[in-house]
Each structure stands twice: as structure tokens, then as C-alpha cells.
Design an enzyme around this catalytic site. Sequence first.
Site, PDB file in Angstrom:
ATOM      1  N   SER A 145       0.845  -1.192   0.000  1.00  0.00           N
ATOM      2  CA  SER A 145       0.000   0.000   0.000  1.00  0.00           C
ATOM      3  C   SER A 145       0.880   1.241   0.000  1.00  0.00           C
ATOM      4  O   SER A 145       1.979   1.223   0.577  1.00  0.00           O
ATOM      5  CB  SER A 145      -0.898   0.028   1.237  1.00  0.00           C
ATOM      6  N   TYR A 158      -1.561  -0.099  10.401  1.00  0.00           N
ATOM      7  CA  TYR A 158      -1.656  -0.557   9.007  1.00  0.00           C
ATOM      8  C   TYR A 158      -0.486  -0.002   8.195  1.00  0.00           C
ATOM      9  O   TYR A 158       0.180  -0.739   7.457  1.00  0.00           O
ATOM     10  CB  TYR A 158      -2.985  -0.119   8.406  1.00  0.00           C
TER      11      TYR A 158
END
Length: 250
Positions: A145, A158
Site C-alpha cells: 500500500s 496498518y
Amino acid sequence: MPTSRPVALVTGSATGVGRACVLQFARRGYDVVVNYSRSEAEALDTAGEAKALGAKVLVEGCDVSDDARVRKMVLNVGEAFGRLDVLVNNAATTSFIEHRDLEGLTESMWDRMLAVNLKGAFFVTRAAADLLRAGGSGSVVNVSSVAGITGSGSSIAYCATKAGLNTMTKSLARVLAPEVRVNAVCPGPIDSRWIKEGNPKWDLDAMVAGYPIPKASQPDDIADAVLFFATGTAMTTGQILSVDGGQTLL
């Protein structure tokens, strides 16, 4: 006797990017392994679509954070196909916690994200390494990501797990070479159930309005990059590719 067709295992492939990857591999003549943790009905739907494209399909329910179950899944792949050419580590989880809410990010949230996003990718790659090496030209693609680059995303944990995945991509590229290449794709915002269900308050259109390409990615946009690393290059390893509409230019 190994099958004559190449084989791709995609973790977390019942829906979204994982599903798009499975179907793209099937269209390119691959047999596929559909992995899911909870979404069995959707995994079976994805498997049905892949079969309709001519692929032989193995469906494996397995939480990638469970090393013993991961090893059994990969053993099943070897028994079913006798080979593994591509591994896509796509399975991931998050908790949507505002970054300034430090107390809201609990230890259990940290543990779950680390277990799935980082340890899980390691467990599956480790279990699959021998099968991938055996063919002499294996490929691992980690779906990371841009949160792992920018530090901005659904939660601090995250972002940290995806940054760790980026670093681990480089480490694994070194140790698995030359038989196996390891690369990572870093999506920006994706128009998928993940973000819509995770935080319904997020306005995707507003989020991407200032990007050079002012729209959210579709799952197939990310799958395109995964397929490039898996099938479109023979000399690329240890690389981190942002597929984000130019978000990381800002």
C-alpha cells in the site's frame, strides 16, 4: 507429474484485488488457487468464474496468520498441481482508527494487523519457497500500500505493517534469487468493498480529487500491475511500484 499449465496462488482472493488477480491469471492460461479466510461463498463464486475461463481451480480456506495451516495449504497445492509459479500475497486486514487517536489503536488491533499483513506474507512465502524455486523462474508479488510509503492510511499500525512488507520484499528478493523474483505493488485508494465497509464516512471522490489522475483505482488496475511483475518481466526483483494515480507525487 506436474501440470503443464502454470499455477498461481493468490491469498485473500475471494473478492476485490485478489479476485481480479485470479481471473486475470485464468485468462492467461494459469491454473489458480483461490484462498480465503472467511468469505467462502464469494471464494466459490470466484472459483466458478475462473473455471469458466478454462482454469483448474483449488479453493483453500486458510488464515495466513496460522503457519501450520499455511504449510498445509501449500502442501495441498503441491499435491494438486505439482508446481507453483506465482504467489500473490494479497490477504490483509486493518482497523480504521484516526492517527491522532493513539489510545484507540489497541494492542489486539496491532497484533492482528502484524499477524496477517506482515507475518502472514512471510509464512506463505516461506512455505511456498521450495515449490517456487523448483521451476527456476518463480515470482512473488506482495500487495502492499502507498500507506507504507507515506505513513498516511487507515491506521498507524496498518501503515507500519505495509512499510514492513515493503522492506521484507527487498529482503526476500535477495534470499530467493536467482530462481524467484520478489516485488511489491503499492495501491492508493481502491474503489472496493474494503474501504466502503471499513469506513463508510470516507469520500473516495474527495480523497482523490487533487491527484494527477483524479480517480480511485479499480481492482483490475492493481491486478494489471501484479500481472506485470508476475508475467511481464524477467529482470525485475526487489522493486516497490506505486499504483496510485500519482498520489505519491503530491
